[in-house]
Design an enzyme around this catalytic site. Structure first.
Site, PDB file in Angstrom:
ATOM      1  CG  HIS A 138      58.178   2.761 -11.282  1.00 27.87           C
ATOM      2  ND1 HIS A 138      57.022   3.229 -11.853  1.00 27.87           N
ATOM      3  CD2 HIS A 138      57.809   1.685 -10.528  1.00 27.87           C
ATOM      4  CE1 HIS A 138      55.998   2.482 -11.462  1.00 27.87           C
ATOM      5  NE2 HIS A 138      56.458   1.535 -10.665  1.00 27.87           N
ATOM      6  CG  ASP A 191      57.519   0.872  -7.046  1.00 22.06           C
ATOM      7  OD1 ASP A 191      57.787  -0.280  -6.665  1.00 22.06           O
ATOM      8  OD2 ASP A 191      56.435   1.182  -7.582  1.00 22.06           O
ATOM      9  N   PRO A 223      55.380  -9.707 -12.112  1.00 22.09           N
ATOM     10  CG  PRO A 223      53.863 -10.315 -10.454  1.00 22.09           C
ATOM     11  CD  PRO A 223      53.965  -9.549 -11.731  1.00 22.09           C
ATOM     12  CG  ASN A 276      51.380  -1.870  -3.557  1.00 24.27           C
ATOM     13  OD1 ASN A 276      50.937  -2.903  -4.041  1.00 24.27           O
ATOM     14  ND2 ASN A 276      50.997  -0.690  -3.985  1.00 24.27           N
ATOM     15  CG  ASN A 316      57.003  -2.767  -9.061  1.00 26.62           C
ATOM     16  OD1 ASN A 316      56.035  -2.767  -8.315  1.00 26.62           O
ATOM     17  ND2 ASN A 316      57.124  -1.930 -10.068  1.00 26.62           N
ATOM     18  CD  GLU A 322      52.632   4.105 -10.725  1.00 21.52           C
ATOM     19  OE1 GLU A 322      51.499   4.603 -10.667  1.00 21.52           O
ATOM     20  OE2 GLU A 322      52.865   2.909 -10.511  1.00 21.52           O
ATOM     21  CG  PHE A 334      50.806  -7.166  -3.749  1.00 17.98           C
ATOM     22  CD1 PHE A 334      51.538  -8.328  -3.621  1.00 17.98           C
ATOM     23  CD2 PHE A 334      51.429  -5.951  -3.494  1.00 17.98           C
ATOM     24  CE1 PHE A 334      52.880  -8.282  -3.258  1.00 17.98           C
ATOM     25  CE2 PHE A 334      52.767  -5.897  -3.135  1.00 17.98           C
ATOM     26  CZ  PHE A 334      53.495  -7.067  -3.020  1.00 17.98           C
TER      27      PHE A 334
END
Length: 718
Positions: A442, A498, A447, A563, A500, A318, A568
């Site tokens: 990344h 990352d 979700p 995170n 996710n 990012e 979250f």
């Protein structure tokens, strides 16, 4: 999983509350039809019939009326109802017991408060302290009374979403009202409030704010009356709030093991999502003051963290294009770094001006330790287009996401090479060469697109395999055996990303174990099986696999979140490494949860924490051939096997050695800077004072061996 776009589901709830509030008041005091009934929960109403009567004293004078009753006068006059105090003293407010009679009461004639809304009326002056213990409440109506103050303990109602205090005699609001961060509606109309506490700005989820009818300053009312005035006022208040905060605690440096051989090369690597400027908005991080969200503020903290950690390799996600070329690269070059960068694929279609603000991935490395051999861009949408074979799901779901991966093939410089037995002569030069493949990525955030996350990860590992195979042919031909290249023992690989994805996801299962079923639930039964065979190394059509043999440096029990936001909190950033060629000997520990709770921090970014992600950092040892040969025939470790062996290494790796012994045992072993600041690391030992450990070592060997594991766990729990 980024939470940047995960807010739409709240909006419908806001509208519901607004409708609930207006319909409630339209029915007047005697009607309860406006009180919502949700999830089968029946709200109750406490109506105080005696004027100026305190809830603490009104006793049997107050009637409790069931939901759906149209008028107090319609109630059975012979019925006996418990007082507020009596009802509360005999009832567990969280009870879901259904053993009620037809009147809605239990056999003990006490209500079962399996409800979330309550209204108190009757010109009340004081509220019983018992009310503030009902932490399950979601709506509280205290309007049309004679309240002159609110106690600070109202902040105990952490679940409250709607609070109506209209038509009272309040002159001030407690600062603690700012801790009620679940509030969506707050009505303060027609009181005597002259000043709003700055803490009110902490109510970042507030949609409706009623202020009319108060003698507030004209400047406040002018902001409030503007379009989107509520949000503007909250931002103004929060920006003026002086947020007292204790100093940011230093995260512990956890020593896992000593190097297996003193001549082995050791290096550190860092993984960090720095939060792109365009995503750092009040819409996503309303709990953070706008000045603390500004890039000018955050970039200084990020750079300071990077400098203090002083890692040999840094992988960032990012990072905006302009910030890489005009800030981070020039600044880090002064600290012995060079780096590579690529923006997301969308930048190719943009003008020069617009592409400056596209974020992407970067890899920095210490030039005194490494030199760049070659860099590689991995564009997942291009791979999706090449492998789609007519799959509409691949084209419509995967190809439309412009996430990227980035890889750097590094060579360890000659003066850093100590382990001659793993080095080789190349065709082109009579010099030893040790290569290291560093990658970052990344992965898509949504979700609902777990299939895309998993497929992008499959693409990443396949591309790394191809890079290793080509680099082995070009630089390490002696490692080709029978025209076969073993990617798990050829060139060490690092994945700092990352992802996710949570530890229980298919993404992490695939990376840890090296395989995943072709019909895994994360693929959502979509049409991927045929096209994914192009990037599959398994000879079994029922599964997909890679042959990199990776381990994860961090375990979720040690690092429960990377995170940390209001909506979250979880582990989604990872560092994976080739377990046949490297081992972890140290890592950066978690943030102190006691500090977070003590300072009432509901999420990052924060004035002292510049990103919603926390940086990860590990210290890795490149293994010599003797160690590799003794371990190269090991079977794949499952995820559970990895976890148990990981914790075993924590308890058996000599954690009782002193800091001074640690820093002098190996010149390449990571040491702490003398200046302690943001992001500084502290080597920890789990048996207390290092000097004491050193002086008493000969007397306490047995005790240390027995207590290592317990002390380590106790340290982490502090």
């Amino acid at each position: 999983m980024n939470t940047k776009n995960d807010h739409s589901h709240h909006l419908s709830h806001h509208h519901h509350l607004a409708h609930h509030h207006s319909s409630h008041h339209s029915n007047g005091l005697t009607s309860l039809n406006g009180l919502t009934q949700s999830n089968g929960i029946i709200p109750k109403l406490y109506n105080l019939s005696a004027s100026n009567q305190s809830m603490a004293n009104y006793g049997q004078q107050g009637n409790m009326i069931q939901n759906g009753s149209s008028n107090i006068n319609n109630q059975n006059s012979s019925a006996t109802y418990p007082s507020f105090e009596e009802a509360y003293s005999n009832v567990n407010p969280y009870s879901n017991t259904n053993s009620n009679n037809n009147n809605g009461y239990s056999n003990k004639n006490t209500p079962q408060p399996n409800w979330y809304d309550i209204e108190i009326k009757g010109m009340v002056k004081n509220i019983s302290p018992k009310l503030w213990q009902w932490t399950h409440l979601k709506c509280l109506f205290l309007n049309d009374n004679n309240l002159v103050r609110l106690p600070p303990v109202i902040s105990n109602l952490v679940s409250l979403q709607c609070l109506d205090l209209s038509n009272n005699k309040l002159k001030t609001l407690p600062a603690e009202i700012g801790d009620m961060t679940s509030l969506r509606e707050l009505y303060l109309n027609n009181n005597q409030i002259r000043v709003l506490p700055f803490e009110l700005g902490k109510l970042f989820k507030l949609i409706q704010l009623g202020l009319k009818g108060n003698p507030l300053h004209a400047d406040i009312m002018q902001i409030y009356s503007e379009p989107n005035g509520t949000q503007k006022l909250l931002i103004s208040l929060l920006d003026q709030l002086n947020l007292p905060c204790s100093p940011l605690p230093r995260r512990p440096w956890i020593i896992l093991a000593e190097p297996t051989a003193p001549q082995n090369s050791i290096f550190t690597t860092m993984c960090y999502n720095v939060l792109c400027d365009k995503y750092a908005t009040r819409q996503y991080y309303g709990y953070c003051p706008s000045w603390a969200l500004s890039w000018e503020h955050r970039k200084k903290f990020i750079l300071e963290e990077i400098r203090n950690f002083n890692a040999d390799i840094i992988a960032l996600q990012e990072l905006e294009t302009e910030q890489f070329y005009h800030f981070f690269l020039p600044e880090l070059k002064q600290c012995d770094y060079d780096g590579i960068f690529s923006p997301k694929s969308r930048a190719k279609t943009m003008s020069e001006h617009d592409k400056k603000h596209v974020d992407g991935c970067a890899i920095f490395f210490k030039t005194s330790k490494f030199q760049l051999v070659k860099n590689y861009l991995i564009e997942f949408n291009q791979i999706a287009m090449a492998t789609a074979e007519g799959s509409e799901d691949m084209l419509n779901r995967v190809m439309t996401k412009d996430n990227i991966g980035l890889a750097a093939l590094l060579e360890l410089k000659q003066d850093e090479l100590n382990s001659g037995d793993i080095l080789v002569k190349t065709k082109d030069q009579q010099a030893n060469k040790q290569l290291l493949l560093v990658s970052t990525a990344h992965i898509h955030w949504d979700p609902d697109y777990c299939d895309v996350k998993l497929i992008q990860t499959l693409m990443l590992t396949n591309e790394l395999k191809l890079i290793i195979e080509q680099a082995t042919r070009d630089y390490l031909p002696h490692k080709i055996v029978n025209q076969q290249i073993d990617c798990s023992s050829s060139i060490p690989v690092l994945i700092c990303a990352d992802l996710n994805s949570l530890p229980e996801s298919g993404v992490i299962e695939y990376l840890r174990t090296g395989r995943i079923l072709a019909n895994h639930i994360d693929f959502k039964d979509l049409g991927y099986e045929t096209c994914l065979q192009k990037i599959n190394t398994s000879d079994k059509p029922s599964e997909l696999s890679h042959n990199l043999r990776l381990d994860c440096a961090y375990d979720k029990d040690l690092m429960p979140y990377t995170n940390y936001t209001f909506d979250f909190k979880g582990m989604i950033d990872y560092i994976f490494y080739s377990r046949n060629l490297m081992r972890t000997i140290g890592l950066l520990g978690p943030m102190d949860m006691d500090w977070i709770k003590a300072n009432k921090i509901v999420g990052f970014p924060h004035q002292n924490v510049p990103s919603d992600h926390l940086p990860l950092m590990v210290e890795l040892e490149l293994l010599g051939s003797n160690y590799i040969n003794s371990n190269q025939n090991n079977n794949y470790m499952s995820s559970s096997h990895h976890s148990s062996s990981y914790h075993s290494s924590l308890s058996s790796s000599g954690l009782n050695r002193s800091n001074s012994q640690h820093s002098s045992s190996n010149n390449n072993h990571h040491s702490t800077n003398s200046h302690l600041g943001l992001g500084q690391m502290i080597p920890i030992n789990t048996n207390g004072n290092s000097a004491s450990n050193s002086s008493n070592n000969s007397n306490n060997n047995n005790n240390n061996n027995n207590n290592n594991n317990n002390n380590f766990i106790n340290y982490i729990r502090k």
